[in-house]
Design an enzyme around this catalytic site. Structure first.
Site, PDB file in Angstrom:
ATOM      1  N   ILE A 298     -31.707  24.110 -14.905  1.00  0.00           N
ATOM      2  CA  ILE A 298     -31.457  25.521 -14.630  1.00  0.00           C
ATOM      3  C   ILE A 298     -30.729  25.694 -13.306  1.00  0.00           C
ATOM      4  CG2 ILE A 298     -32.535  27.761 -14.207  1.00  0.00           C
ATOM      5  CD1 ILE A 298     -34.835  26.881 -16.001  1.00  0.00           C
ATOM      6  N   ALA A 299     -31.231  25.032 -12.254  1.00  0.00           N
ATOM      7  CA  ALA A 299     -30.653  25.223 -10.916  1.00  0.00           C
ATOM      8  C   ALA A 299     -31.010  24.032 -10.051  1.00  0.00           C
ATOM      9  CB  ALA A 299     -31.160  26.521 -10.291  1.00  0.00           C
TER      10      ALA A 299
ATOM     11  N   GLY B 274     -31.470  23.142  -5.807  1.00  0.00           N
ATOM     12  CA  GLY B 274     -31.525  23.652  -4.448  1.00  0.00           C
ATOM     13  C   GLY B 274     -31.639  22.537  -3.438  1.00  0.00           C
TER      14      GLY B 274
ATOM     15  N   MET C  78     -34.255  21.480  -1.864  1.00  0.00           N
ATOM     16  CA  MET C  78     -35.484  20.689  -1.904  1.00  0.00           C
ATOM     17  C   MET C  78     -35.867  20.244  -3.305  1.00  0.00           C
ATOM     18  SD  MET C  78     -37.855  22.746   0.829  1.00  0.00           S
ATOM     19  CE  MET C  78     -37.438  24.340   0.203  1.00  0.00           C
ATOM     20  N   ALA C  79     -35.372  20.929  -4.329  1.00  0.00           N
ATOM     21  CA  ALA C  79     -35.829  20.616  -5.679  1.00  0.00           C
ATOM     22  C   ALA C  79     -34.777  21.020  -6.694  1.00  0.00           C
ATOM     23  CB  ALA C  79     -37.145  21.348  -5.963  1.00  0.00           C
ATOM     24  N   THR C  80     -34.936  20.482  -7.895  1.00  0.00           N
ATOM     25  CA  THR C  80     -34.125  20.880  -9.036  1.00  0.00           C
ATOM     26  C   THR C  80     -35.057  21.507 -10.059  1.00  0.00           C
ATOM     27  OG1 THR C  80     -32.569  19.068  -8.663  1.00  0.00           O
ATOM     28  CG2 THR C  80     -32.569  20.078 -10.851  1.00  0.00           C
ATOM     29  N   VAL C  81     -34.649  22.626 -10.637  1.00  0.00           N
ATOM     30  CA  VAL C  81     -35.469  23.347 -11.597  1.00  0.00           C
ATOM     31  C   VAL C  81     -34.906  23.121 -13.004  1.00  0.00           C
ATOM     32  CG1 VAL C  81     -36.393  25.587 -12.275  1.00  0.00           C
ATOM     33  CG2 VAL C  81     -36.007  25.080  -9.857  1.00  0.00           C
TER      34      VAL C  81
ATOM     35  N   LYS D 110     -40.195  22.248 -11.716  1.00  0.00           N
ATOM     36  CA  LYS D 110     -39.539  22.097 -10.424  1.00  0.00           C
ATOM     37  C   LYS D 110     -39.797  20.671  -9.940  1.00  0.00           C
ATOM     38  CE  LYS D 110     -38.766  25.261  -7.546  1.00  0.00           C
ATOM     39  NZ  LYS D 110     -38.716  26.363  -6.562  1.00  0.00           N
TER      40      LYS D 110
ATOM     41  N   ASP E 151     -40.959  31.746   3.181  1.00  0.00           N
ATOM     42  CA  ASP E 151     -39.543  31.737   2.802  1.00  0.00           C
ATOM     43  C   ASP E 151     -39.255  32.926   1.875  1.00  0.00           C
ATOM     44  OD1 ASP E 151     -36.946  30.844   2.834  1.00  0.00           O
ATOM     45  OD2 ASP E 151     -37.246  29.293   1.316  1.00  0.00           O
TER      46      ASP E 151
END
Length: 637
Positions: A24-25, A27, A29-32, A47, A141
């Protein structure tokens, strides 16, 4: 090149349970990923932390701890965490999948929102943060990228505690700062410390952006933006967008005060003020919103990073904040001096004066119905009215499990999504229905069972007992007794007559036992005489045996002694010493058993008591007249 196809995790199953469908996305720190929970057959968001973070044991430990804390946070405006684990050494979260878009997507499309609409998005965000603060969790955040807008209009906050987990990694041990620069509080910039008031600051910055379409601070570098958080004051939104109500200006200014002590204490306090403002705010004027399309869009706050990307700053760089960095940008004009303090004071008065009626507000004009089942009806009604609902208390309904005076059920059901001033009907419990035990004496066992069932009670234990007065098969008594009030469905024991029981007649004298049997209704009495060592006339056998159920029409055969001619008792021999040891036996018939025993023992006799009908009076005695001193006298009661 299709990055989804190139992603090695797509198509794999994590921990033998979560099938990775697509990415999906990605970032900082993580990939979703979009995934499927094959065990529960539901769609989830996965995540997966970047491998560089997963290699740090401190991060993994903190990550697992934060995941457990967030999983306990059950709130309709928080994206739920279902599970956490590791796959090939990489930590991951299995979370609720939310179909929709982010608040950042909405801002890109719309530019800015009207005051009322901005509050309708901010209120559920504050409700989620407030629930977290009450549970001791800090988001750290807060930003539009972490606010999800579902397709059905709900608002949900994601990524609680992730920044805290990252702070524990080796990357931060030389003093780094985690967060998105545009929303960082001054204390996070200068000390790295974050508490509930830091989330309030970020929420205030986000509300400013919703109202104006711009973040309050722009800069060429992350350092220049961080500098402005520490040294500048956020301008009232109305200075950029005329028509923003002064009270809403005050709320933004109070939430973004550089001094944490002058902000609302936590998101709950800010929520109170936001709810109060929303109630008094008119509908947004569409003509004012039309300027949004002509309003220049703000440039990204930090050009090197994608919008909303979490940024890492070395805290060592912030030590130069005692003086401005090279060529810092000039701060925008803002409403300062007494006017600003007036607005801040107004916001704080609102926070202090408004009750917690809006605690559970969700998106827009809709709220989730609180779960009041099981609560005291008056307290539940007060809570619902305090949240803005109209409350109707219906007629009480009997219930076996819910105590009288507590909410049995409600309409709409708990967690239903309704308008904030909707009507809620509370149905109280009247407790269990009370039923009087009916009179069962004289009924058969089956009749008694039917009578109890008709009344709403149950037949439990059945005890049989002989009776000389109640015919066989009829109920002698019930426990509890007739007239006692029991809960509906209560249990009742009964005692059923076995009819007369043949008593133990052994040792009685013929004339006494024959008279007693005829008085009780036994007419068919057969006497058989037999030589025996027992005194003449004493019963030495009986049929039916003792304690056998009998009918009054049944024959009763008594075998009595004729003696054996041997004169076993000295006073019957005619000896000259025949009267030597004979004494008068007190006649204790119809006396109390204990008194009779005392009289006989006082006269020097031993006493044996047998049960005849279970009474407390002596019915028969043997022998009567004279007997040797120290001999045994038998009493029947």
């Amino acid at each position: 090149m299709d990055t989804t196809l190139a992603d090695p995790l797509v198509g794999q199953t994590l921990d033998g349970r979560y099938r990775v469908e697509s990415r999906i996305a990605r970032g900082g720190m993580a990939t979703v990923y979009l995934g499927t929970d094959t065990r529960l057959e539901r769609t989830v968001a996965l995540k997966v932390m970047h491998s560089t973070l997963a290699q740090d044991p401190d991060f993994v430990r903190r990550f697992i701890g934060e995941a457990k804390s967030v999983a306990k946070l059950s709130h309709p405006n928080v994206v739920s965490v279902y599970d956490q684990g590791a796959h090939d050494g990489v930590a991951y979260l299995a979370m609720e999948y939310v179909a929709g878009r982010t608040l950042r997507d909405l801002l890109r499309e719309r530019g800015r929102l009207g005051p009322r609409e901005a509050l309708e998005i901010t209120i559920p965000v504050l409700a989620a943060l407030g629930a977290a603060h009450q549970a001791g969790l800090i988001h750290r955040d807060v930003k539009p990228e972490n606010v999800l807008l579902t397709d059905d209009g709900r608002v949900k906050v994601v990524d609680f505690g992730l920044a805290r987990a990252v702070e524990s990694t080796n990357q931060t041990r030389t003093g780094v700062l985690i967060g998105t620069i545009a929303y960082l509080s001054p204390e996070q910039v200068t000390t790295g410390h974050a508490d509930a008031r830091s989330d309030v600051y970020a929420a205030g910055i986000m509300l400013f952006e919703l109202l104006t379409g711009h973040q309050p601070y722009n800069g060429e570098t992350p350092m220049s933006v961080a500098y402005r958080h520490v040294h500048d004051t956020v301008s009232p939104p109305s200075s950029l967008v005329p028509g923003v109500p002064p009270a809403l200006d005050g709320l933004v200014c109070a939430a973004t005060d550089r001094d944490p002590d002058r902000r609302p204490a936590d998101a709950s306090a800010m929520l109170v003020a936001a709810v109060s403002l929303h109630k008094s705010m008119p509908e947004d004027d569409p003509s004012l919103l039309s300027v949004a399309a002509a309003t220049p869009r703000a440039q990204p706050t930090v050009p090197p990073s994608p919008a909303g990307q979490t940024t890492v700053l070395n805290r060592g760089d912030t030590t130069v904040f005692s003086g401005p960095p090279a060529a810092p940008p000039a701060p925008r004009g803002f409403l300062g001096g007494p006017k600003r303090w007036l607005l801040v004071t107004l916001a704080l008065v609102l926070v202090a004066g408004v009750g917690f009626s809006g605690w559970w507000f969700t998106s827009g004009r809709y709220v989730y119905v609180p779960d009041l089942v099981g609560q005291d009806v008056d307290a539940a009604a007060a809570e619902a009215r305090g949240q803005g609902f109209t409350v109707v208390i219906g007629n009480a309904v009997h219930d076996l499990k819910v105590k009288s005076g507590r909410v049995l059920r409600m309409d709409p059901q708990p967690q239903a999504r309704v308008l904030h001033d909707a009507k809620i009907t509370l149905i109280p419990s009247a407790g269990p229905r009370k039923i009087e035990v009916p009179k069962l004496e004289g009924l058969t066992q089956d009749q008694a069972r039917e009578a109890l069932a008709k009344a709403g009670l149950k037949l439990d234990d059945v005890r049989n007992q002989g009776s000389n007065t109640v015919p066989r098969g009829q109920v002698i008594s019930s426990r509890p007794a007739a007239g006692t009030r029991l809960n509906e469905g209560g249990k009742v024991d009964i005692t059923v007559s076995q009819g007369p029981l043949m008593p133990d007649l052994m040792g009685m004298m013929r004339d006494q036992v024959e008279q007693w049997l005829r008085e009780r209704g036994f007419q068919n009495i057969v006497i058989v005489e037999q030589q025996d060592d027992a005194p003449p006339g004493q019963v030495i056998a009986q049929d039916p045996p003792a304690w056998r159920p009998v009918a009054f029409t049944d024959p009763v055969q008594l075998t009595v002694s004729k003696g054996n001619g041997g004169f076993p008792w000295p006073w019957l021999r005619g000896d000259k010493d025949k009267d030597k040891d004979l004494v008068d036996v007190p006649d204790t018939r119809f006396k109390n058993v204990s008194d009779a025993r005392s009289d006989l023992q006082a006269a020097g006799f031993k006493v044996k008591v047998k049960s005849l009908v279970g009474g407390n009076l002596v019915k028969m005695q043997s022998p009567l007249g004279k007997a040797p001193r120290g001999s045994q006298i038998t009493l029947w009661s």
